[in-house]
Design a protein around this motif. Structure first.
Motif, PDB file in Angstrom:
ATOM      1  N   SER A  24       0.835  -1.192   0.000  1.00 34.35           N
ATOM      2  CA  SER A  24       0.000   0.000   0.000  1.00 34.35           C
ATOM      3  C   SER A  24       0.874   1.247   0.000  1.00 34.35           C
ATOM      4  N   THR A  25       0.296   2.380  -0.407  1.00 38.15           N
ATOM      5  CA  THR A  25       1.060   3.621  -0.381  1.00 38.15           C
ATOM      6  C   THR A  25       1.447   3.985   1.047  1.00 38.15           C
ATOM      7  N   ALA A  26       0.631   3.602   2.024  1.00 37.49           N
ATOM      8  CA  ALA A  26       0.985   3.849   3.420  1.00 37.49           C
ATOM      9  C   ALA A  26       2.225   3.056   3.808  1.00 37.49           C
ATOM     10  N   GLN A  27       2.304   1.805   3.363  1.00 34.35           N
ATOM     11  CA  GLN A  27       3.478   0.997   3.667  1.00 34.35           C
ATOM     12  C   GLN A  27       4.716   1.550   2.958  1.00 34.35           C
ATOM     13  N   ALA A  72      -6.152  -6.980  -2.799  1.00 33.59           N
ATOM     14  CA  ALA A  72      -7.551  -6.759  -2.416  1.00 33.59           C
ATOM     15  C   ALA A  72      -7.673  -6.504  -0.920  1.00 33.59           C
ATOM     16  N   LEU A  73      -6.912  -7.251  -0.124  1.00 32.33           N
ATOM     17  CA  LEU A  73      -6.955  -7.062   1.326  1.00 32.33           C
ATOM     18  C   LEU A  73      -6.352  -5.732   1.745  1.00 32.33           C
ATOM     19  N   LEU A  74      -5.266  -5.332   1.084  1.00 25.24           N
ATOM     20  CA  LEU A  74      -4.671  -4.032   1.394  1.00 25.24           C
ATOM     21  C   LEU A  74      -5.639  -2.898   1.083  1.00 25.24           C
ATOM     22  N   TYR A  75      -6.374  -3.040  -0.009  1.00 26.86           N
ATOM     23  CA  TYR A  75      -7.342  -1.999  -0.367  1.00 26.86           C
ATOM     24  C   TYR A  75      -8.510  -1.983   0.622  1.00 26.86           C
ATOM     25  N   ALA A  76      -9.067  -3.158   0.907  1.00 19.60           N
ATOM     26  CA  ALA A  76     -10.292  -3.218   1.710  1.00 19.60           C
ATOM     27  C   ALA A  76     -10.044  -3.127   3.200  1.00 19.60           C
TER      28      ALA A  76
END
Length: 351
Positions: A24-27, A72-76
């Protein structure tokens, strides 16, 4: 920054050894990579690509099935305030990922992870269903379809991926299926494969309000019949494997010249002990039928016990999970018959 601006050097060397090439962009931000820099690397022809909003695939090729699942999990599942502080290490097998909080794979993708032969392969799925709390403010996008639920089950960890338990995954899969054969195959495999009991599946179908659909009701009828046959086979095996005396199988009991007392699955006339498989539980989706069936069970048991007949109720789940314990319960009832007053004489008829 425009498309002609050269990419700034980024501290990416340590990411080359990351096993899972989706973050993710946060990671990425925790690695010192800004959203602007990540976006630049995801431009057409760049070394990365945007897999989903806020999720980057750290290579230019097509994503693997594993990368689609984690993307999908990172998004949701990413609560922004918490993920920004999360350690961006990749999850190992069986370990939950902090960024996946309150999200799990469900539906056909979950059943594929549970190794259902009747579920399509992961790469062939156009959509990956992700179960999230109803309050999550996100929308389905790309290959990720959000399934919102009031109650969130405890996920199972399969190769580092949080996955909904089989009954919940089946209900979420059935909600998207209109073909009766496909629904029946999933339900049958769940029971034959020992994944769960019919009761658990019907409870989830009822919660999802799917028992009003004719093709689902037909599949449930087949499921209940299938579950009954499997439970009877386990009962036969229990008697044989644990050295219990052979009973009379599937008989009706009645008083001589009197009323019908009801049918039982096994009966030892010398000890006046009966075993009845409790098939009431799977019908919890049909509230009125369930109540009527339970009243019938209770009346029959009380009547038989007044006549001195011990009735042992066994559920299909207990036969699956604790066969030896159930055999001990039946053996104890048989041995205790010598300490009881003689039971009333009853006529035993095949059913």
């Amino acid at each position: 920054m425009n498309h002609n601006t050269p990419l700034s050097p980024l501290p990416l060397q340590h990411l080359a050894d990351v096993q899972l090439r989706v973050m993710s962009t946060a990671q990425l931000g925790a690695h010192g990579i800004s959203s602007a820099d990540a976006g630049a690397h995801c431009r057409p022809g760049g070394p990365w690509q945007q897999l989903l909003p806020g999720v980057c695939l750290l290579h230019p090729g097509p994503p693997t099935s594993e990368e689609r699942l984690h993307g999908a999990l990172l998004y949701a599942g990413r609560p922004p305030a918490r993920v920004a502080r999360a350690v961006p290490a990749q999850p190992g097998a069986g370990e939950p990922h902090a960024a996946y909080a309150d999200a799990m794979i469900t539906g056909l993708a979950a059943l594929a992870l549970h190794r259902f032969a009747s579920a399509p392969p992961l790469l062939s799925l156009d959509r990956i269903d992700v179960l999230v709390p109803r309050t999550r403010r996100l929308r389905s996008v790309g290959f990720t379809r959000l399934v919102r639920g009031h109650g969130m089950p405890t996920p199972q960890q399969i190769t580092g991926v949080p996955v909904a338990p089989v009954p919940r995954a089946i209900a979420d899969a059935v909600a998207q299926l209109t073909e009766a054969g496909a629904v029946r195959r999933l339900l049958t495999e769940a029971v034959r494969g020992g994944h769960c009991e019919p009761a658990a599946i019907v409870r989830e179908l009822n919660r999802a309000r799917l028992l009003t659909r004719p093709h689902v009701v037909d599949a449930v009828d087949s499921l209940l019949a299938e579950g009954r046959v499997i439970a009877e086979d386990r009962l036969y095996r229990m008697v044989a494997e644990y050295g219990l005396p052979d009973p009379l199988w599937n008989v009706d009991l009645r008083l001589p010249g009197g009323p019908h007392l009801g049918g039982v699955d096994a009966y030892w006339p010398d000890q006046a002990v009966a075993v009845e498989l409790d098939t009431r539980a799977p019908r919890q989706g049909f509230r009125q039928d369930d109540d009527a069936l339970w009243s019938e069970y209770a009346r029959k048991r009380e009547h038989l016990e007044r006549l001195g007949i011990t009735v042992v109720h066994i559920t299909p789940k207990k036969l699956r999970d604790s066969l030896e314990q159930q055999a001990t319960i039946v053996r104890t009832a048989l041995m205790a018959s010598t300490d009881r007053d003689p039971a009333a004489y009853v006529v035993v008829l095949p059913r």
